[in-house]
Motif scaffolding. Structure first.
Motif, PDB file in Angstrom:
ATOM      1  N   PHE A  82       0.835  -1.205   0.000  1.00 51.34           N
ATOM      2  CA  PHE A  82       0.000   0.000   0.000  1.00 51.34           C
ATOM      3  C   PHE A  82       0.867   1.252   0.000  1.00 51.34           C
ATOM      4  O   PHE A  82       1.859   1.330   0.721  1.00 51.34           O
ATOM      5  CB  PHE A  82      -0.913   0.018   1.232  1.00 51.34           C
ATOM      6  CG  PHE A  82      -1.868  -1.116   1.275  1.00 51.34           C
ATOM      7  CD1 PHE A  82      -2.979  -1.132   0.458  1.00 51.34           C
ATOM      8  CD2 PHE A  82      -1.658  -2.177   2.133  1.00 51.34           C
ATOM      9  CE1 PHE A  82      -3.868  -2.188   0.492  1.00 51.34           C
ATOM     10  CE2 PHE A  82      -2.537  -3.236   2.180  1.00 51.34           C
ATOM     11  CZ  PHE A  82      -3.641  -3.242   1.352  1.00 51.34           C
ATOM     12  N   GLU A  83       0.459   2.222  -0.796  1.00 58.65           N
ATOM     13  CA  GLU A  83       1.227   3.459  -0.888  1.00 58.65           C
ATOM     14  C   GLU A  83       0.852   4.456   0.205  1.00 58.65           C
ATOM     15  O   GLU A  83       1.704   5.181   0.691  1.00 58.65           O
ATOM     16  CB  GLU A  83       1.037   4.092  -2.259  1.00 58.65           C
ATOM     17  CG  GLU A  83       1.645   3.253  -3.363  1.00 58.65           C
ATOM     18  CD  GLU A  83       1.463   3.860  -4.724  1.00 58.65           C
ATOM     19  OE1 GLU A  83       1.054   5.032  -4.811  1.00 58.65           O
ATOM     20  OE2 GLU A  83       1.724   3.159  -5.704  1.00 58.65           O
TER      21      GLU A  83
ATOM     22  N   ARG B  53      -2.402   1.419   4.883  1.00 59.92           N
ATOM     23  CA  ARG B  53      -1.563   0.485   5.656  1.00 59.92           C
ATOM     24  C   ARG B  53      -2.146   0.236   7.039  1.00 59.92           C
ATOM     25  O   ARG B  53      -2.219  -0.905   7.498  1.00 59.92           O
ATOM     26  CB  ARG B  53      -0.153   1.045   5.811  1.00 59.92           C
ATOM     27  CG  ARG B  53       0.680   0.899   4.604  1.00 59.92           C
ATOM     28  CD  ARG B  53       2.098   1.373   4.870  1.00 59.92           C
ATOM     29  NE  ARG B  53       2.523   2.061   3.661  1.00 59.92           N
ATOM     30  CZ  ARG B  53       3.187   3.177   3.622  1.00 59.92           C
ATOM     31  NH1 ARG B  53       3.548   3.772   4.725  1.00 59.92           N
ATOM     32  NH2 ARG B  53       3.519   3.719   2.471  1.00 59.92           N
ATOM     33  N   LYS B  54      -2.558   1.315   7.688  1.00 59.96           N
ATOM     34  CA  LYS B  54      -3.130   1.171   9.026  1.00 59.96           C
ATOM     35  C   LYS B  54      -4.431   0.377   8.995  1.00 59.96           C
ATOM     36  O   LYS B  54      -4.684  -0.454   9.861  1.00 59.96           O
ATOM     37  CB  LYS B  54      -3.378   2.545   9.637  1.00 59.96           C
ATOM     38  CG  LYS B  54      -2.119   3.257  10.046  1.00 59.96           C
ATOM     39  CD  LYS B  54      -2.425   4.604  10.644  1.00 59.96           C
ATOM     40  CE  LYS B  54      -1.144   5.352  10.993  1.00 59.96           C
ATOM     41  NZ  LYS B  54      -1.421   6.694  11.498  1.00 59.96           N
ATOM     42  N   MET B  55      -5.244   0.630   7.966  1.00 60.94           N
ATOM     43  CA  MET B  55      -6.507  -0.086   7.850  1.00 60.94           C
ATOM     44  C   MET B  55      -6.251  -1.577   7.600  1.00 60.94           C
ATOM     45  O   MET B  55      -6.911  -2.434   8.193  1.00 60.94           O
ATOM     46  CB  MET B  55      -7.353   0.497   6.720  1.00 60.94           C
ATOM     47  CG  MET B  55      -8.722  -0.130   6.621  1.00 60.94           C
ATOM     48  SD  MET B  55      -9.776   0.682   5.441  1.00 60.94           S
ATOM     49  CE  MET B  55     -10.281   2.104   6.379  1.00 60.94           C
ATOM     50  N   ALA B  56      -5.289  -1.898   6.743  1.00 63.31           N
ATOM     51  CA  ALA B  56      -4.954  -3.299   6.477  1.00 63.31           C
ATOM     52  C   ALA B  56      -4.459  -3.978   7.745  1.00 63.31           C
ATOM     53  O   ALA B  56      -4.818  -5.131   8.024  1.00 63.31           O
ATOM     54  CB  ALA B  56      -3.910  -3.391   5.376  1.00 63.31           C
TER      55      ALA B  56
ATOM     56  N   GLU C  86      -5.253  -3.175  10.827  1.00 65.60           N
ATOM     57  CA  GLU C  86      -6.416  -3.371  11.697  1.00 65.60           C
ATOM     58  C   GLU C  86      -7.245  -4.566  11.253  1.00 65.60           C
ATOM     59  O   GLU C  86      -7.726  -5.341  12.085  1.00 65.60           O
ATOM     60  CB  GLU C  86      -7.292  -2.120  11.697  1.00 65.60           C
ATOM     61  CG  GLU C  86      -6.714  -0.958  12.460  1.00 65.60           C
ATOM     62  CD  GLU C  86      -7.640   0.245  12.439  1.00 65.60           C
ATOM     63  OE1 GLU C  86      -8.867   0.066  12.604  1.00 65.60           O
ATOM     64  OE2 GLU C  86      -7.126   1.367  12.258  1.00 65.60           O
ATOM     65  N   ILE C  87      -7.419  -4.726   9.949  1.00 64.77           N
ATOM     66  CA  ILE C  87      -8.196  -5.859   9.427  1.00 64.77           C
ATOM     67  C   ILE C  87      -7.518  -7.173   9.777  1.00 64.77           C
ATOM     68  O   ILE C  87      -8.152  -8.114  10.261  1.00 64.77           O
ATOM     69  CB  ILE C  87      -8.390  -5.720   7.904  1.00 64.77           C
ATOM     70  CG1 ILE C  87      -9.311  -4.538   7.592  1.00 64.77           C
ATOM     71  CG2 ILE C  87      -8.939  -6.999   7.295  1.00 64.77           C
ATOM     72  CD1 ILE C  87      -9.351  -4.152   6.123  1.00 64.77           C
ATOM     73  N   VAL C  88      -6.209  -7.253   9.551  1.00 69.49           N
ATOM     74  CA  VAL C  88      -5.474  -8.489   9.841  1.00 69.49           C
ATOM     75  C   VAL C  88      -5.483  -8.790  11.337  1.00 69.49           C
ATOM     76  O   VAL C  88      -5.682  -9.937  11.741  1.00 69.49           O
ATOM     77  CB  VAL C  88      -4.036  -8.397   9.281  1.00 69.49           C
ATOM     78  CG1 VAL C  88      -3.182  -9.542   9.777  1.00 69.49           C
ATOM     79  CG2 VAL C  88      -4.062  -8.384   7.759  1.00 69.49           C
ATOM     80  N   GLU C  89      -5.299  -7.768  12.162  1.00 68.06           N
ATOM     81  CA  GLU C  89      -5.337  -7.982  13.617  1.00 68.06           C
ATOM     82  C   GLU C  89      -6.721  -8.451  14.066  1.00 68.06           C
ATOM     83  O   GLU C  89      -6.830  -9.312  14.944  1.00 68.06           O
ATOM     84  CB  GLU C  89      -4.940  -6.708  14.356  1.00 68.06           C
ATOM     85  CG  GLU C  89      -3.465  -6.382  14.263  1.00 68.06           C
ATOM     86  CD  GLU C  89      -2.578  -7.478  14.814  1.00 68.06           C
ATOM     87  OE1 GLU C  89      -2.906  -8.057  15.868  1.00 68.06           O
ATOM     88  OE2 GLU C  89      -1.554  -7.765  14.170  1.00 68.06           O
TER      89      GLU C  89
END
Length: 117
Positions: A29-30, A35-38, A40-43
């Motif tokens: 992600f640029e 990046r932060k949202m991804a 959060e989703i993975v966590e």
């Protein structure tokens, strides 16, 4: 009737050549926000085992929903997550399998076949 979601055939990622990436999402992600949202989703998926198709409404405010769909589409296309039962998202190792295969192709190209097996 809702239309079927399409994943892109090709996703471009920028590989840094001068420095090693600190995080895998830094390559994918640029924007920092994506990046932060991804992350959060993975966590969330790691904590709960899976993420339902409508649970994003609880995690993110309405003005971030457009970014959520972009992030989830990219994560699914690259193989970080996949669809589980009942339209849920689960973590997947498809991305690491693809990168391992790419590494083996490069070793074969270099002529170091004994290191592949």
């Amino acid at each position: 009737m809702p239309r079927k979601r399409r994943l892109p055939d090709v996703v471009t990622i920028k590989m840094p050549v001068l420095t090693q990436p600190r995080d895998v999402f830094e390559v994918v992600f640029e924007s920092e926000e994506a990046r932060k949202m991804a992350e959060e989703i993975v966590e969330y998926i790691k904590k709960n085992g899976r993420m339902g198709w409508d649970e994003y409404k609880e995690l993110f405010p309405p003005e971030k929903h457009y970014l959520y769909f972009r992030v989830i589409k990219r994560l699914e296309a690259l193989g970080f997550i996949s669809r589980g039962a009942y339209h849920t998202y689960i973590l997947s190792k498809k991305f690491s399998d693809r990168m391992e295969y790419l590494g083996k192709l490069w070793l074969f190209k270099m002529g170091k076949v004994e290191e592949i097996w």
